[in-house]
Design a protein around this motif. Structure first.
Motif, short mmCIF file in Angstrom:
data_model
loop_
_atom_site.label_atom_id
_atom_site.label_comp_id
_atom_site.label_asym_id
_atom_site.label_seq_id
_atom_site.Cartn_x
_atom_site.Cartn_y
_atom_site.Cartn_z
N ILE B 258 0.82 -1.22 0.00
CA ILE B 258 0.00 0.00 0.00
C ILE B 258 0.85 1.27 0.00
N GLY B 259 2.15 1.14 0.22
CA GLY B 259 2.97 2.35 0.21
C GLY B 259 4.44 2.05 0.01
N TYR B 260 5.11 2.97 -0.63
CA TYR B 260 6.55 2.81 -0.87
C TYR B 260 7.18 4.17 -1.02
N ASN B 261 8.41 4.27 -0.56
CA ASN B 261 9.17 5.49 -0.81
C ASN B 261 10.67 5.17 -0.79
N THR B 262 11.41 5.88 -1.58
CA THR B 262 12.87 5.77 -1.53
C THR B 262 13.43 7.17 -1.70
N ASP B 273 21.63 8.53 8.07
CA ASP B 273 21.28 9.60 9.00
C ASP B 273 19.78 9.62 9.25
N ASP B 274 19.44 9.91 10.49
CA ASP B 274 18.04 9.79 10.91
C ASP B 274 17.10 10.74 10.17
N LYS B 275 17.60 11.91 9.82
CA LYS B 275 16.70 12.88 9.17
C LYS B 275 16.18 12.35 7.83
N SER B 276 17.06 11.77 7.04
CA SER B 276 16.58 11.28 5.73
C SER B 276 15.79 9.98 5.90
N ILE B 277 16.10 9.20 6.94
CA ILE B 277 15.31 7.99 7.21
C ILE B 277 13.89 8.39 7.60
N ILE B 278 13.79 9.42 8.44
CA ILE B 278 12.46 9.92 8.84
C ILE B 278 11.68 10.37 7.60
N ARG B 279 12.37 11.09 6.75
CA ARG B 279 11.73 11.59 5.53
C ARG B 279 11.26 10.41 4.66
N CYS B 280 12.09 9.38 4.59
CA CYS B 280 11.75 8.21 3.77
C CYS B 280 10.52 7.48 4.33
N ILE B 281 10.56 7.21 5.63
CA ILE B 281 9.44 6.47 6.25
C ILE B 281 8.15 7.28 6.17
N LYS B 282 8.23 8.56 6.45
CA LYS B 282 7.02 9.41 6.39
C LYS B 282 6.47 9.42 4.96
N GLY B 283 7.37 9.43 3.99
CA GLY B 283 6.92 9.40 2.59
C GLY B 283 6.19 8.12 2.26
N ALA B 284 6.69 7.00 2.81
CA ALA B 284 6.02 5.70 2.57
C ALA B 284 4.64 5.68 3.24
N ASN B 286 2.79 8.29 3.93
CA ASN B 286 1.93 9.20 3.15
C ASN B 286 1.44 8.52 1.88
N ASN B 287 2.35 7.81 1.24
CA ASN B 287 1.98 7.10 0.01
C ASN B 287 0.90 6.05 0.30
N ALA B 288 1.00 5.45 1.49
CA ALA B 288 0.01 4.44 1.89
C ALA B 288 -1.27 5.08 2.44
N GLU B 289 -1.19 6.39 2.65
CA GLU B 289 -2.32 7.15 3.23
C GLU B 289 -2.72 6.59 4.59
N ILE B 290 -1.71 6.34 5.42
CA ILE B 290 -1.97 5.88 6.79
C ILE B 290 -1.15 6.72 7.77
N THR B 291 -1.52 6.62 9.03
CA THR B 291 -0.79 7.33 10.08
C THR B 291 0.12 6.33 10.80
#
Lengths: 84, 406
Positions: B258-262, B273-284, B286-291
């Motif tokens: 339901i969601g993917y991001n890279t 680094d945690d900042k880009s990992i956070i960005r990646c996970i949040k993007g996934a 968002n893509n899945a449209e879940i919290t």
């Protein structure tokens, strides 16, 4: 090297390099249609024959005319005689 | 957009051939890590442990298909065959240009590349190069070999993104099927052990070196005594399928993607680094449209390195706090690198099916810099509806995939 030795060594190349069963290695066997080799295999066949017989045949035009196992036996035999 | 589901899985892993062996090994808390006697001759190598997979039954692959396969491509072909059989798909019944594969790896066969260099650099004799050597060495070797072996004639692609290769392959497959351009894609990755592979981590002191005499105690993801990663090998392949295509043939469905991001970190070539990992996970997400609270389990990348585990734990803590169970499977089978995303995702699918989360092997006491997240210390029975799988790679590449039980 006598004729039988050439046959045995050649057949061993086909068994080991191309995993072909011994009973399929008849002199009249066509290396493409009967034994299933293709153009890539010919590159490896030449390399294996060179190593097994200690000859350099990579640029020999006559290699292109080989169709059967018998052709190989005769070709190697001729090359060996030339070498002598 | 089309919905995309997973309908088949196959793996060759350090825990054995097949998904059943993989899950039995994980469930029993088995470590596949061993001392590598054969690496003793390498000067400067600190780590002498690895998690090898067994190469077997390779002669079942016809010689003319096998000749262009290095070790990793054989693993990939076998895992792909398993996945295909598991899916029940008959290739001849899929429109030929609508079924393909995306299979990634860090490089082509490391063993074959090494042999080719020996011939080119030392023997300097091209007549010694086998005709198929190059096909074993190419970066898309696993993908082309699987495609040729199985006769796949749709998309054939390779994602070469080191340790994120197979998760990128699955994510890319998800996007392509979503877009309606393919119906079925075999996606995953493959990797093989070689001193040069472990060496690439060893030179930057990212490998485990304190446990050479006690190999089962390493790697130790998130643990206070972790000292680096241990390389593994194998292949994981999943069958991705257009949901409607799967339903039409009454297929078994493991899960829906339901969601993917890279994304890239833009921060450092080797350090995550945690900042880009956070960005990646949040993007996934968002893509899945879940919290974040909808995630039931996080399968971490966590390889046991000092720096990487800390950054991943920080990112998970930031997004999920200590609510969502987290575990890593690297303690069982080392880091299977380009194959890890797929092999570990397959384990997640089976955990979902079984309703159990398996713990991180060798995590005895969480390190202070990895605390504040919900580490799984023993098997947890829980209904797992939605899973997050993370992968991070050299080059600052992050990938995150979200799957939901069907």
């Amino acid at each position: 090297m006598n004729e039988q030795e050439i046959i045995d060594i050649t057949n061993k190349v086909f068994e080991e390099s191309f995993e072909i069963e011994k009973d399929r290695l008849k002199p009249e066997a066509h290396i493409f249609t009967d034994l299933g080799l293709d153009s890539l295999d010919i590159v490896d066949l030449v390399a294996a024959l060179q190593k097994s017989f200690g000859v350099n045949i990579r640029n020999e035009e006559k290699v292109r005319n080989i169709r059967t196992l018998q052709d190989i036996y005769q070709f190697i035999s001729a090359i060996k005689k030339e070498g002598q | 957009m089309k919905r995309v589901v997973i309908t088949g899985a196959g793996s060759i892993s350090p825990l054995g051939s097949g998904v059943r062996s993989l899950m039995e090994g994980i469930a029993s808390g088995t470590s596949a890590v061993r001392y590598m006697e054969e690496w003793a001759g390498y000067c400067g190598m600190n780590s002498h442990v690895a998690a090898p997979a067994e190469l077997k039954d390779e002669k079942k692959i016809p010689r003319q298909s096998r000749r262009s396969m290095g070790r990793m491509s054989i693993f990939a072909a076998q895992a792909a065959e398993q996945a295909l059989a598991d899916s029940g798909i008959n290739i001849s019944q899929v429109q030929p240009d609508r079924m393909g594969c995306i299979i990634g790896s860090t490089t082509g066969s490391a063993i074959s590349i090494s042999k080719a260099f020996e011939i080119m650099l030392f023997k300097k004799d091209l007549s010694l190069l086998p005709s198929s050597m190059f096909f074993q060495c190419m970066s898309h070797s696993a993908a082309i070999n699987v495609a040729q072996y199985l006769g796949l004639t749709g998309y054939v692609m390779a994602t070469s993104a080191a340790c994120a290769s197979s998760l990128q392959a699955i994510g890319t497959g998800f996007e392509i099927i979503s877009s309606g351009k393919q119906d079925v894609l075999l996606c995953g990755g493959a990797e093989e052990l070689h001193p040069s592979v472990t060496g690439s981590f060893d030179v930057v002191f990212a490998t485990s070196s304190k446990y050479n005499q006690t190999p089962h105690q390493t790697p130790r993801p998130f643990d206070k005594d972790r000292d680096g990663l241990v390389c593994g090998e194998g292949s994981g392949i999943v069958v991705l399928e257009d949901y409607e295509h799967a339903v039409r043939r009454n297929a078994k469905i493991y899960a829906e993607i339901i969601g993917y991001n890279t994304c890239g970190s833009g921060a450092h070539i080797s350090q995550s680094d945690d900042k880009s990992i956070i960005r990646c996970i949040k993007g996934a997400l968002n893509n899945a449209e879940i919290t974040p609270d909808e995630i039931d389990y996080i399968n971490a990348h966590a390889t046991g390195t000092i720096q990487g585990d800390k950054e991943e734990a920080s990112a998970i803590r930031e997004i999920f706090g200590d609510t969502v169970p987290v575990s890593s499977l690297k303690g069982h089978m080392g880091h299977t690198l380009g194959a890890s995303g797929a092999i570990e995702l397959i384990a997640c699918l089976l955990m979902m099916d079984k309703g159990v989360i398996y713990p991180t092997l060798n995590l005895d006491e969480a390190a202070s810099d990895c605390s504040g997240i919900n580490h799984v210390a023993k098997p947890v029975k829980k209904e797992i509806r939605t899973v997050l799988k993370n992968c991070f790679a050299f080059g600052g590449i992050n990938a995150a995939l979200v799957c939901r039980k069907h």
